[in-house]
Scaffold this active site. Structure first.
Site, PDB file in Angstrom:
ATOM      1  N   CYS A   1     -23.950  -5.174  44.980  1.00 45.26           N
ATOM      2  CA  CYS A   1     -22.907  -6.625  44.750  1.00 45.26           C
ATOM      3  C   CYS A   1     -21.028  -5.413  44.506  1.00 45.26           C
ATOM      4  CB  CYS A   1     -23.272  -7.516  43.841  1.00 45.26           C
ATOM      5  SG  CYS A   1     -23.817  -7.229  42.088  1.00 45.26           S
TER       6      CYS A   1
ATOM      7  N   HIS B   1     -18.033 -10.737  39.919  1.00 45.61           N
ATOM      8  CA  HIS B   1     -17.891  -9.335  38.893  1.00 45.61           C
ATOM      9  C   HIS B   1     -16.485  -9.207  39.375  1.00 45.61           C
ATOM     10  CE1 HIS B   1     -21.893  -9.450  39.058  1.00 45.61           C
ATOM     11  NE2 HIS B   1     -22.561  -8.551  39.603  1.00 45.61           N
TER      12      HIS B   1
END
Length: 329
Positions: free
Chosen positions: A126, A234
């Site tokens: 990711c 994130h």
């Protein structure tokens, strides 16, 4: 189009189902696959209840596409069996990413490399995905030489157990621990297991995957991966050195033209990317763009994305969309 989602009961599995529905992926038959303890459970998809089945039943059904999000050991054990049945597997785990015989794909960058012979396709980490999406066009025009990245990663990247730990701590409840330390009101500079070189496996994923996706082993990458008490996305502080000179105006033009990127950068009005703004979205948000005043041809930027969406589910579904569009399944 018969589609299997392996790991359908997990956080990413649930997000895959959401993205398939939102993007109207042409599913005519949906197979929801999970571990034996989840077989028989019902999960809603597009207003209908679908029963969870076991691995062998799903393999026997020979779906055209199977999107895996069930961990590396499951992928290693069962992805080849799906592939042998004629299924094209898009795998979210780290099991196949650095296998030289498997493609590591971010559709905006290298989907054109896919062929009908690619029966197991790896979805990158990711943190890597959001970074390379933001940097790809810059690399094409200015040639990246070195990347220094520090990540600030959501607990959702660990899974349900970590989310529960954060919520329990926030509420003052005792509960199962996903981490070695409390995460609420804390920052843990440790994601995945430590390697012999002192880097964690997560950091090495970013280093090695970036080179493979970009198709350029000359790019030097160093990373520090950190877990923070946030849900929904994130964040990354990225410092990039290029081979060619550039202006900030040129950088902004390239970023505005980059597929999958939205520039959020107006510091006068306190506008910059934050995880809460990325939550539930598929775009990679880029801001705090500025020159590094300590050395030439170097840029600082702040990159944020929903790790369960573009960092996992959406990227996998986009790969599946490309396969269908180009008749590769």
């Amino acid at each position: 189009m018969k589609v299997a989602v392996v790991g359908a009961t997990g956080l990413v599995g649930g997000e895959i189902l959401k993205v398939l529905a939102e993007r109207n992926f042409p599913v005519t038959e949906l197979l929801l696959v999970a571990s034996e303890r989840s077989v028989g459970k019902q999960i809603e998809f597009k207003g209908k209840q679908v029963k969870v089945i076991g691995m062998q039943e799903a393999i026997a059904a020979a779906p055209q596409i199977a999107i895996f999000s069930a961990g590396g050991s499951t992928s290693t054990a069962f992805a080849p069996a799906f592939a042998a049945a004629g299924t094209t597997v898009v795998d979210n785990s780290s099991a196949w990413r650095m296998d030289p015989t498997k493609k590591l794909v971010v559709p905006e960058i290298n989907a054109k490399a896919l062929t009908k012979e690619d029966k197991i396709i790896a979805n990158p980490n990711c943190s890597t995905i959001q970074m390379v999406v933001a940097l790809n066009r810059l690399h094409q025009e200015l040639q990246m030489q070195r990347i220094v990245v520090s990540t600030y990663q959501s607990v959702t990247g660990t899974g349900v157990k970590a989310v529960d730990q954060l919520m329990n701590e926030r509420a003052g409840r005792q509960g199962e621990m996903a981490y070695a330390y409390p995460i609420d009101l804390n920052v843990i500079p440790h994601i995945d297991v430590f390697q012999d070189n002192g880097y964690t496996k997560e950091e090495m994923k970013m280093i090695l995957e970036t080179k493979k996706i970009m198709g350029d082993e000359s790019i030097r990458v160093t990373a520090t991966a950190v877990r923070i008490p946030v849900m929904g996305g994130h964040s990354e502080s990225v410092n990039v050195e290029f081979a060619k000179d550039f202006t900030l105006e040129q950088v902004y033009r390239i970023l505005h033209e980059t597929e999958g990127v939205r520039v959020v950068d107006n510091v006068q009005n306190l506008e910059y990317p934050m995880p809460k703004d990325a939550h539930g979205k598929d775009e990679v948000l880029v801001g705090r763009v500025r020159l590094d005043e300590t050395q030439p041809r170097t840029l600082n930027m702040w990159i944020v994305a929903d790790n369960l969406r573009k960092g996992a589910a959406t990227n996998a579904v986009q790969i599946a969309e490309y396969l269908v569009k180009h008749d590769l399944v």
